[in-house]
Write an enzyme that holds these catalytic residues in place. Structure first.
Site, PDB file in Angstrom:
ATOM      1  N   LYS A  78     -17.910  45.553  25.779  1.00 27.75           N
ATOM      2  CA  LYS A  78     -18.075  46.903  25.376  1.00 27.75           C
ATOM      3  C   LYS A  78     -16.927  46.790  23.902  1.00 27.75           C
ATOM      4  O   LYS A  78     -15.576  46.187  24.266  1.00 27.75           O
ATOM      5  CB  LYS A  78     -17.635  48.134  25.980  1.00 27.75           C
ATOM      6  CG  LYS A  78     -17.886  49.472  25.375  1.00 27.75           C
ATOM      7  CD  LYS A  78     -17.695  50.458  26.269  1.00 27.75           C
ATOM      8  CE  LYS A  78     -17.737  52.008  25.473  1.00 27.75           C
ATOM      9  NZ  LYS A  78     -17.619  53.068  26.387  1.00 27.75           N
ATOM     10  N   SER A 158     -21.245  56.916  26.193  1.00 32.10           N
ATOM     11  CA  SER A 158     -21.105  55.981  25.020  1.00 32.10           C
ATOM     12  C   SER A 158     -21.107  54.493  25.152  1.00 32.10           C
ATOM     13  O   SER A 158     -21.511  53.880  24.245  1.00 32.10           O
ATOM     14  CB  SER A 158     -19.473  56.379  24.703  1.00 32.10           C
ATOM     15  OG  SER A 158     -18.672  55.682  25.877  1.00 32.10           O
ATOM     16  N   SER A 182     -19.707  58.034  30.702  1.00 32.24           N
ATOM     17  CA  SER A 182     -20.175  56.990  29.777  1.00 32.24           C
ATOM     18  C   SER A 182     -20.416  55.635  30.373  1.00 32.24           C
ATOM     19  O   SER A 182     -20.931  54.726  29.568  1.00 32.24           O
ATOM     20  CB  SER A 182     -18.959  56.662  28.706  1.00 32.24           C
ATOM     21  OG  SER A 182     -18.907  57.687  27.799  1.00 32.24           O
TER      22      SER A 182
END
EC number: 6.3.5.7
Lengths: 495, 95
Positions: A78, A158, A182
């Site tokens: 990420k 997210s 998330s």
């Protein structure tokens, strides 16, 4: 697409150790899959050179007989994780061009274990969002579609890029982070597994901070066993994170026996929300039946302050964000606005932050500033911290009654269309996290497991919430649920 | 509590984010949506409840108060938008 990218981490590990495949081959297969998946916009900074180098090193290490479980496994990282010499910008314009001079503790640990980084993954800006639509890179796209309907769906957020990449078999696993859901919400939207461990299990050092008392990293993988293996490599005490727990990390994979006889599973009545789709209710009821069939005892429980979790979160998270994001001032790294004649340092801050932050980030920073400002600190921030104490106590009370884990839906709906929530007020988007956010407020471990599909063929997931520090036991319950559900659907390739 | 345009402007100033005049009404509106949602917390009886400080009961570790790091000025300045002669450069602060 090569069959190699479809391997799970456990399968690839065994094949690597047997010499049936090399990390170089796995890595090339993933790099090819990534090249062909531009339409998903999951990988936003590709690092093929690093990947090939790490794969070669991993192959040498495997040959020498020294191969930890993650050795040679190609992963996506990420964009929130700082990776040395590689763009790390939290999907924000304000960190454009930022290449850290250091490596986050988690990526260091993964690389030390021999893992391979394929590149950085799309996400909501500063992890603020539930649809990956606040990213400076543009939307990540869910590989799943509603039957033959070509409308693009959100992979959730997210950690939307992480979810899309794992679901589309672009990598074998990915790192995610979870402040209010998330990891778990995007995992549910894409039919994969994701676990947020107990607060303090994974070091936050080198992970761009959003709300420090809520942020935790975790793995996003193709099944529960892979989550156990990858989580193992990510956990551990780190002196550089003062909230990192100095506790031994148990062997999570060894905990996966599938035996949950006599375990007490709580069903919280407050999670029956008004207007919840019948499909979600049915999925939840099926989950209860599956765990009961596996020998668990199902008990009704009450978590009376559930209703107040989202409003509490939307005080605490923006407050912490306004403080954490104060560092983006155009002085030390990232973007600095072009200044006009006579502009001083205040104009530099104001223009830089106005240009560098997206709308949702600005909104949250300002809400946080407001709830922390003189005259409102007690009414909002302290009030929220008190309600947070009560939310945590709700969980402590049910665990004290002997409950081992709590079963809930992961999300109130399946993946929605990109742009569908554009005109809704921000609060509507926040409701996505209604079932997940309590877990962050209480610092507990939570895992999302795909267990079914809706009428349009989209994946749906259930969440299990565990006792603090008992990720092994929680993963074992998740494993039993996974085996009973037998979820094997994959998105059809259209990209 | 209703946020007016003046308050929105004050909050933007505190947050050091430039917001144009014509954007203030929308911003005030968004604040009101969010704060309206947060108002629900007033229903909760928190008498005698301690505000949470740490989600997991832990005593923060202590360490020797000594220098453990440093001597990397070039790395510290590497990502600066404007660095000169070993310093971060900013517009004039003092007249």
């Amino acid at each position: 697409m090569s069959e190699l990218t479809k391997l799970k981490i456990a399968e690839a590990r065994d094949a690597l150790r047997k010499g049936d495949v090399t990390s170089a081959e796995l890595t090339e297969a993933c790099l090819t899959a990534i090249e062909g998946a531009g339409a998903l916009n999951a990988f936003v900074h590709k690092t093929p050179e690093i990947a090939r180098e790490q794969a070669a090193a991993a192959d040498a290490r495997i040959k020498s007989g020294d191969a930890p479980a993650m050795c040679g496994i190609p992963l996506g990282i990420k964009d929130l994780f700082c990776t040395k010499g590689v763009d790390s910008q939290a999907a924000s314009r304000i960190l454009q061009g930022f290449k850290p001079e250091y490596e986050s503790t988690i990526t260091s640990q993964l690389f030390d274990a021999g893992a391979v980084m394929l590149g950085k993954l799309n996400m909501d800006e500063f992890a603020m969002g539930s649809s990956n639509e606040t990213s400076v890179y543009g939307n990540a796209v869910n590989p799943w579609r509603r039957g033959n309907d070509e409308a693009q769906l959100t992979p959730g957020g997210s950690s939307g890029g992480s979810a899309a990449a794992v679901a589309a078999d672009l990598c074998l696993g990915a790192t995610g982070t979870d402040t209010g859901g998330s990891i778990r919400q995007p995992a549910a939207f894409t039919g994969i597994t994701g676990i947020k461990p107990t607060y303090g299990r994974c070091s936050r050092w080198g992970v761009v901070a959003f709300a420090s008392s809520l942020d935790q990293a975790g793995p996003m993988t193709k099944d529960v066993r892979d989550a156990a293996i990858m989580l193992q490599a990510m956990c551990g005490h780190d002196a550089k994170d003062s909230t990192s727990a100095d506790l031994a990390v148990p062997d999570f994979e060894a905990a996966l026996t599938g035996d949950i006889k006599g375990k007490k599973i709580g069903i919280p009545k407050e999670y029956h929300m008004d207007g919840m789709p019948a499909e979600i209710e049915a999925l939840w009821a099926e989950g209860r039946a599956m765990l009961k069939d596996a020998g668990a005892e199902i008990v009704d429980i009450s978590l009376p302050h559930t209703k107040y979790a989202l409003p509490t979160y939307y005080v605490i998270a923006p407050a912490e964000a306004s403080s954490n994001l104060a560092r983006y001032d155009g002085v030390r790294y990232g973007h600095r606005a072009q200044l006009g004649q006579g502009d001083g340092i205040t104009e530099m801050y104001e223009k830089t932050r106005a240009e560098g932050f997206g709308e949702e980030v600005k909104r949250r920073v300002m809400v946080g500033t407001y709830v922390l400002s003189a005259g409102f600190y007690d009414a909002y921030y302290n009030k929220a911290r008190k309600v947070r104490t009560l939310i945590k106590k709700d969980f402590e009370d049910v665990f004290a009654q002997g409950v081992d884990a709590i079963l809930t839906p992961t999300t109130p709906s399946a993946a929605f269309g990109l742009g569908e929530m554009k005109d809704a007020d921000p609060v509507k988007m926040y409701l996505n996290d209604v079932f997940t956010v309590t877990v962050n407020l209480a610092g507990l471990p939570g895992v999302a497991v795909p267990t079914g599909v809706d009428a349009q063929g989209l994946p749906l997931g259930l969440q299990l919430i565990g006792r603090p520090w008992e990720e092994g036991d929680l993963l074992n319950t998740a494993y039993a649920l996974e085996r009973a559900a037998g979820f094997v659907s994959k998105p059809g390739k259209w990209w | 509590m209703s946020i007016d345009i003046e308050t929105a402007a004050r909050v933007a100033k505190l947050a050091r984010i430039k917001v144009e005049e014509d954007e203030l009404p929308d911003l005030a509106h968004a604040f009101n949506d969010i704060l309206g949602f947060i108002e629900q917390l007033n229903e909760v009886d928190v008498d005698g409840v301690e505000p949470m400080v740490s989600v997991t009961p832990m005593r923060l570790k202590r360490r020797q108060d000594g220098v453990t790091d440093g001597g990397m000025q070039d790395k510290v300045l590497k990502n600066a938008p404007d660095a000169r002669e070993g310093f971060f450069a900013v517009p004039k602060v003092v007249e």
